[in-house]
Design an enzyme around this catalytic site. Structure first.
Site, PDB file in Angstrom:
ATOM      1  N   GLY A  92      -7.247   0.225   0.273  1.00  0.00           N
ATOM      2  CA  GLY A  92      -8.255   1.217  -0.075  1.00  0.00           C
ATOM      3  C   GLY A  92      -8.414   2.312   0.963  1.00  0.00           C
ATOM      4  O   GLY A  92      -9.447   2.972   1.032  1.00  0.00           O
ATOM      5  N   GLY A  93      -7.364   2.499   1.786  1.00  0.00           N
ATOM      6  CA  GLY A  93      -7.409   3.571   2.769  1.00  0.00           C
ATOM      7  C   GLY A  93      -8.500   3.412   3.799  1.00  0.00           C
ATOM      8  O   GLY A  93      -8.940   4.407   4.396  1.00  0.00           O
ATOM      9  N   SER A 169      -1.490  -2.064   1.787  1.00  0.00           N
ATOM     10  CA  SER A 169      -1.851  -0.699   2.167  1.00  0.00           C
ATOM     11  C   SER A 169      -2.643  -0.708   3.474  1.00  0.00           C
ATOM     12  O   SER A 169      -2.142  -1.173   4.495  1.00  0.00           O
ATOM     13  CB  SER A 169      -2.612  -0.017   1.032  1.00  0.00           C
ATOM     14  OG  SER A 169      -2.772   1.364   1.293  1.00  0.00           O
ATOM     15  N   ALA A 170      -3.908  -0.260   3.454  1.00  0.00           N
ATOM     16  CA  ALA A 170      -4.705  -0.326   4.680  1.00  0.00           C
ATOM     17  C   ALA A 170      -4.808  -1.756   5.174  1.00  0.00           C
ATOM     18  O   ALA A 170      -4.866  -2.010   6.380  1.00  0.00           O
ATOM     19  CB  ALA A 170      -6.099   0.245   4.425  1.00  0.00           C
ATOM     20  N   ASP A 278       7.082   5.448  -3.058  1.00  0.00           N
ATOM     21  CA  ASP A 278       5.893   5.557  -2.210  1.00  0.00           C
ATOM     22  C   ASP A 278       6.153   6.605  -1.135  1.00  0.00           C
ATOM     23  O   ASP A 278       7.162   6.524  -0.421  1.00  0.00           O
ATOM     24  CB  ASP A 278       5.620   4.190  -1.570  1.00  0.00           C
ATOM     25  CG  ASP A 278       4.331   4.146  -0.755  1.00  0.00           C
ATOM     26  OD1 ASP A 278       3.798   5.211  -0.402  1.00  0.00           O
ATOM     27  OD2 ASP A 278       3.877   3.023  -0.464  1.00  0.00           O
ATOM     28  N   HIS A 308       2.877   3.444  -4.606  1.00  0.00           N
ATOM     29  CA  HIS A 308       2.132   2.758  -3.556  1.00  0.00           C
ATOM     30  C   HIS A 308       1.244   1.659  -4.142  1.00  0.00           C
ATOM     31  O   HIS A 308       0.391   1.913  -4.988  1.00  0.00           O
ATOM     32  CB  HIS A 308       1.278   3.767  -2.790  1.00  0.00           C
ATOM     33  CG  HIS A 308       0.609   3.210  -1.573  1.00  0.00           C
ATOM     34  ND1 HIS A 308       1.297   2.881  -0.431  1.00  0.00           N
ATOM     35  CD2 HIS A 308      -0.704   2.912  -1.326  1.00  0.00           C
ATOM     36  CE1 HIS A 308       0.456   2.419   0.479  1.00  0.00           C
ATOM     37  NE2 HIS A 308      -0.763   2.421  -0.043  1.00  0.00           N
TER      38      HIS A 308
END
Length: 335
Positions: A92-93, A169-170, A278, A308
């Site tokens: 979620g960045g 991701s994050a 990505d 991504h």
């Protein structure tokens, strides 16, 4: 889901939504994003789900907690047979989502069921209200909580000596930095013993653009403007995207060297997963190569196409990932 990458194909301007969600005081109004959530299902009398789940507090003062996932047909708690443990950090960045978000809940259900593993999905503090390194602090605190937790699911079913840190991701960035911190003092986590890291589409960046970032600058899932905005809200005030939290390939090489050397000496194996649809793929490839050059045992799984975090958002695409994870975990355990 479409993987078109030209700006003319973007039906929504992501920056308009993100900018509108910023409150005057610099906090983020997450109601703008209408993120579905799923409640835990702790009742063992309901056989509908192949996996049970429940929420357990970690640090109430920080509002951090864990959602534990247990395969419905796990061995009895009195059995000597215990299941590998995967501590999972959602994506979620660093600014969005939760361990309760439906996409990550369902992904963890799949992992627990298909891998026959206990999953501990960590709820960590989000930026911009809580900028890095606070999420890293929460990631490590969760590991210390696991090692001492009196929870019956963990005590009865999880093999603490066979633990992996995984993130998407994050969360992949989080898993790596949590690994760096804990690798320098592994005895502090006993009886929890980390065997390796699984970095699923890890979220890194930098000032200098890579060819894949330029090629996919207007990608629908993760356009550069969106990624840059996330980092702007996440990094400590006053630093650039070449900070070690964001870019381990610049000034971070010397800063992370001790942790990387410890990973190597501890025999940890790393799995780096990505796809060439990505924008971050070039960074993943370069990152994995750097670790290999430092002597770390690294397995890569870079596939064609995709986008991504594809396996989280499209469950039909998770089957090849599950097979990759099964092979990695079995090799780590027996190798």
């Amino acid at each position: 889901m479409s993987t078109k990458t030209t700006s003319s194909n973007l039906s929504v301007n992501p920056m308009g939504l993100y900018q509108a969600a910023l409150n005057p005081d610099g906090t983020l109004n997450r109601d703008h994003f209408m993120i579905p959530v799923t409640s835990a299902t702790p009742n063992p009398s309901s056989p509908a789900s192949p996996v049970l789940s429940k929420d357990v507090p970690i640090n109430p003062s920080h509002n951090t907690w864990a959602r534990i996932f247990l395969p419905h047909r796990a061995p009895p708690s009195c059995s000597e047979e215990k299941l590998p443990l995967i501590v999972y950090y959602h994506g979620g960045g660093f600014i969005l989502y939760s361990a309760a978000s439906t996409i990550f809940h369902e992904f963890c259900v799949t992992l627990a069921h298909e891998l026959s593993a206990v999953i501990v999905s960590v709820e960590y503090r989000l930026a911009p209200e809580h900028r890095l390194p606070l999420a890293y602090d929460d990631a490590v605190e969760a590991l210390h909580w696991v090692k001492t937790a009196q929870d019956e699911w963990l005590a009865g079913h999880a093999d603490l000596s066979t633990c992996y840190l995984m993130g998407t991701s994050a969360g992949g960035n989080l898993a790596f930095h949590a690994g760096l911190r804990t690798s320098t003092s592994p005895d502090d986590l006993e009886p929890l013993k980390i065997q390796g890291l699984i970095l699923h589409h890890p979220f890194f960046s930098g000032i200098q653009r890579t060819p894949s970032e330029l090629r996919l600058a207007n990608d629908q899932m993760l356009p550069l403007v969106k990624a840059d905005f996330m980092w702007e809200l996440t990094l400590p005030l006053g630093v650039t995207r070449d900070h070690v939290y964001c870019n381990p390939m610049v000034d971070g090489v010397s800063k992370i060297l001790e942790g990387v050397e410890k990973m190597r000496s501890l025999g940890w194996r790393l799995l780096v997963i990505g796809c060439d649809g990505d924008p971050l793929i070039d960074r993943m490839v370069e990152f994995a190569k750097m670790l290999q050059e430092k002597g770390v045992s690294v397995v890569t799984d870079f596939t064609e196409g995709g986008y991504h975090g594809i396996e989280v958002r499209d469950p039909d695409k998770s089957k090849p990932l599950v097979q990759t994870l099964k092979a990695f975990l079995s090799t780590t355990v027996t190798g």
